[in-house]
Write a protein that holds these residues in place. Structure first.
Motif, short mmCIF file in Angstrom:
data_model
loop_
_atom_site.label_atom_id
_atom_site.label_comp_id
_atom_site.label_asym_id
_atom_site.label_seq_id
_atom_site.Cartn_x
_atom_site.Cartn_y
_atom_site.Cartn_z
N LYS A 45 34.60 -13.42 -13.78
CA LYS A 45 34.95 -14.70 -14.39
C LYS A 45 34.37 -14.80 -15.80
N TYR A 46 35.19 -15.35 -16.71
CA TYR A 46 34.77 -15.61 -18.08
C TYR A 46 35.17 -17.04 -18.46
N THR A 47 34.47 -17.56 -19.48
CA THR A 47 34.91 -18.78 -20.15
C THR A 47 35.12 -18.42 -21.61
N PRO A 48 36.34 -18.00 -22.00
CA PRO A 48 36.56 -17.47 -23.35
C PRO A 48 36.29 -18.46 -24.48
N ASN A 49 36.48 -19.76 -24.23
CA ASN A 49 36.28 -20.79 -25.26
C ASN A 49 37.10 -20.50 -26.52
N ALA A 50 38.35 -20.19 -26.33
CA ALA A 50 39.28 -19.97 -27.44
C ALA A 50 40.51 -20.84 -27.20
N ARG A 100 45.24 -4.80 -4.63
CA ARG A 100 45.89 -6.02 -5.12
C ARG A 100 44.95 -6.72 -6.09
N TYR A 101 45.53 -7.62 -6.87
CA TYR A 101 44.70 -8.46 -7.74
C TYR A 101 45.46 -9.75 -8.04
N GLN A 102 44.71 -10.76 -8.45
CA GLN A 102 45.29 -11.98 -8.96
C GLN A 102 44.45 -12.45 -10.14
N GLN A 103 45.11 -13.14 -11.08
CA GLN A 103 44.42 -13.65 -12.26
C GLN A 103 44.60 -15.16 -12.32
N ASN A 104 43.46 -15.86 -12.39
CA ASN A 104 43.46 -17.32 -12.31
C ASN A 104 43.02 -17.95 -13.62
N LYS A 105 43.49 -19.16 -13.83
CA LYS A 105 42.98 -20.02 -14.88
C LYS A 105 42.48 -21.29 -14.21
N ARG A 152 46.26 -19.75 -9.86
CA ARG A 152 47.03 -18.61 -10.35
C ARG A 152 48.10 -19.09 -11.32
N GLN A 153 47.91 -18.78 -12.60
CA GLN A 153 48.90 -19.13 -13.61
C GLN A 153 48.69 -18.26 -14.86
N PRO A 154 49.76 -17.91 -15.55
CA PRO A 154 51.16 -18.19 -15.24
C PRO A 154 51.73 -17.30 -14.13
N GLN A 155 50.99 -16.27 -13.73
CA GLN A 155 51.44 -15.44 -12.61
C GLN A 155 50.97 -16.12 -11.32
N ASP A 156 51.86 -16.86 -10.69
CA ASP A 156 51.47 -17.63 -9.50
C ASP A 156 51.64 -16.79 -8.23
N PHE A 157 51.28 -15.50 -8.32
CA PHE A 157 51.44 -14.59 -7.18
C PHE A 157 50.36 -13.53 -7.25
N VAL A 158 50.14 -12.89 -6.12
CA VAL A 158 49.23 -11.76 -6.05
C VAL A 158 50.01 -10.49 -6.38
N VAL A 159 49.48 -9.66 -7.26
CA VAL A 159 50.13 -8.39 -7.60
C VAL A 159 49.65 -7.34 -6.60
N GLN A 176 36.77 -24.45 -22.80
CA GLN A 176 36.12 -25.01 -21.60
C GLN A 176 36.94 -24.76 -20.34
N ARG A 177 37.64 -23.64 -20.33
CA ARG A 177 38.42 -23.25 -19.15
C ARG A 177 38.05 -21.83 -18.77
N ASP A 178 38.19 -21.52 -17.47
CA ASP A 178 37.75 -20.23 -16.94
C ASP A 178 38.92 -19.30 -16.68
N TYR A 179 38.67 -18.03 -16.97
CA TYR A 179 39.58 -16.95 -16.55
C TYR A 179 38.89 -16.18 -15.43
#
Length: 512
Positions: free
Chosen positions: A302-307, A341-346, A350-357, A464-467
């Motif tokens: 998990k990261y908080t890019p702050n960009a 498998r993997y998923q990427q969350n915001k 899960r967005q914009p990929q609202d599925f598990v790869v 102020q959002r997490d990846y």
């Protein structure tokens, strides 16, 4: 429009000359026995810097631990068979020592930061510079491209590194003994032309920008470009993970020396109207580096890019002992071992990929899809058949290429197959000690990524959002079907957050 352009070529402020005595080089820029920090200055003037034509040029000398140029073995002739050998007891030092497949001598740069001469604050900074540049270059050049441009400009051979490597570190020999089989093509080591020439662009936000930079005192007031060199164990890698017992292949302690450095380009001479119309506001295609790890079979990074305007996130994976280690290729980027498998969350959604790869099949698949019987990834031929990563591959290249799919690249299934085979071959087993095991020149350039541009210039707000990347794989499981040398080790994640940054060249304020 500018009425003309003038060429410039500036040496470093802290330029270091080289000297040679008794077949030993001293001086120059080096992380071993020289200065590892390089500083260029472009003076303040009412001209515009066209960064599309800005290059770093110079010469590189590959030397042994004693400072002597790395040439064919001394005191005896190197036979053609030995020079051509890719393995075996006759393997030579110049074949054993390699530079990056994808980036070549660009990997000499570890960090870049750019300042205005009016301020000590960094405007643009890139840490772990070569890794992203390597991946992007691999995904924008095919085999033929590499042989035409990256090879001749900065010694990057792409997928042909397996055969071209014997030329990458070979230096001219001025101490040729009769019958040695070597021929010098430069008279002395003090000749200004001694060394292998290189030329490449600095891939940074400010120095690779669509809008020319105003160098006047009312704007940037000139530029300072600072480079930090990569240490030699992060620049070179040995041909094999487990080398043979050959008598002529030792390159331990070898390092590189850089000389005759110049920052070259063109300055536009604007008309008074051009200066009056110049817009100090600009957008920069920026990126910054964050580091995490994968240390278990189910892992969350998990990261908080702050960009505020993130274009994409590119994740590259290396074994925890892969960096600054000659026994492994630091430009060999692979998806986490045994990726399932993997998923990427915001913000945990899960967005914009609202599925598990899903990777189907994967190296941890143990049963057949139909019929009875077990499957063992270590025995399947071809081994890439157990890595169903088509979606992973598509999403990753979109992240690297700003939403686009590669028109051409050097990262196909053949390269992935060679990389997987080399991973299994890292274990010597019954292989004779006269042969090396685990060919490091069989490199990949894969990872996990997510694109937010959709090839339409879109971005995602990460203030102020997490990846979060949640990955299920075979990392640190010790599973017997995986390559034994990699199955019980953690992996490092080098993440590159690609974003759009605003910059005002009058106030020198950068907003991300």
């Amino acid at each position: 429009m500018p009425v003309s352009k003038v060429y410039f070529s500036v040496p470093p402020l802290n330029d270091q000359s080289t000297a040679s005595a008794g077949n030993v080089f001293t001086g120059g820029f080096s992380t071993n026995k020289g200065n590892a920090n390089i500083k260029f200055a472009i003076s303040a003037q009412d001209r515009l810097l066209d960064t599309s034509d800005l290059y770093l040029t110079g010469r590189i000398i590959h030397v042994t631990s004693t400072g002597a140029p790395l040439t064919l073995k001394a005191g005896a002739a190197t036979t053609l068979a030995e020079f051509n050998a890719n393995n075996g007891a006759g393997l030579q030092a110049v074949t054993n020592q390699n530079v990056s497949n994808w980036g070549g001598v660009q990997n000499m740069i570890k960090r870049i930061f750019v300042q205005s001469k009016k301020s000590s604050v960094s405007i643009s900074e890139h840490r772990n510079y070569p890794m992203y540049v390597n991946a992007r270059t691999a995904w924008t050049n095919n085999r033929d491209n590499y042989l035409v441009s990256p090879l001749t400009r900065y010694d990057a051979a792409g997928k042909e590194a397996n055969f071209i490597n014997r030329h990458s570190s070979l230096m001219d020999n001025q101490n040729t003994a009769a019958g040695s089989g070597q021929m010098p093509n430069i008279g002395t080591q003090t000749n200004p032309e001694y060394g292998k020439p290189f030329s490449f662009k600095l891939d940074t936000a400010l120095l690779n920008n669509a809008q020319p930079l105003h160098l006047g005192n009312g704007f940037l007031g000139g530029l300072l470009v600072n480079l930090e060199l990569n240490q030699e164990n992060g620049f070179y890698y040995n041909r094999f993970f487990d080398s043979s017992n050959g008598a002529d292949l030792n390159v331990d302690g070898s390092y590189y020396i850089v000389k005759d450095l110049r920052l070259t380009g063109r300055l536009s001479i604007p008309t008074p109207q051009d200066l009056a119309d110049y817009n100090s506001q600009m957008l920069l295609a920026d990126r910054f580096n964050l580091i995490n790890d994968v240390n278990s079979s189910v892992n969350s990074s998990k990261y908080t890019p702050n960009a505020g305007a993130v274009r994409s996130i590119v994740n590259l994976y290396l074994d925890q002992d892969q960096e600054n280690n000659r026994l492994k290729n630091q430009s060999d980027f692979r998806i986490p071992i045994g990726l399932q498998r993997y998923q990427q969350n915001k913000n945990n959604v899960r967005q914009p990929q609202d599925f598990v790869v899903e990777v189907v099949p994967n190296q941890l698949t143990k049963t057949k899809n139909s019929g009875a019987g077990a499957v063992d990834a270590s025995n399947v031929v071809p081994k890439v058949g157990m890595v169903g990563d088509a979606e992973v591959r598509a999403f990753f290249q979109r992240a690297v290429l700003n939403g686009d799919l590669a028109d051409k690249c050097s990262v196909g299934l053949a390269e992935e197959e060679a990389s997987i085979v080399a991973q299994y071959d890292m274990t010597r087993g019954g292989t004779a000690v006269t042969d090396g095991c685990g060919n490091n020149t069989s490199a990949n350039a894969m990872g996990i990524g997510i694109d937010y541009t959709f090839h339409m210039g879109e971005t995602s707000d990460y203030r102020q959002r997490d990846y979060d990347a949640i990955i299920t794989s075979g990392v640190n499981t010790g599973d017997a079907v995986l390559p034994a040398e990699r199955s019980s080790t953690a992996e490092i994640t080098q993440s590159y957050i690609k974003n759009i940054a605003g910059f005002n060249s009058q106030t020198l304020v950068k907003s991300v």
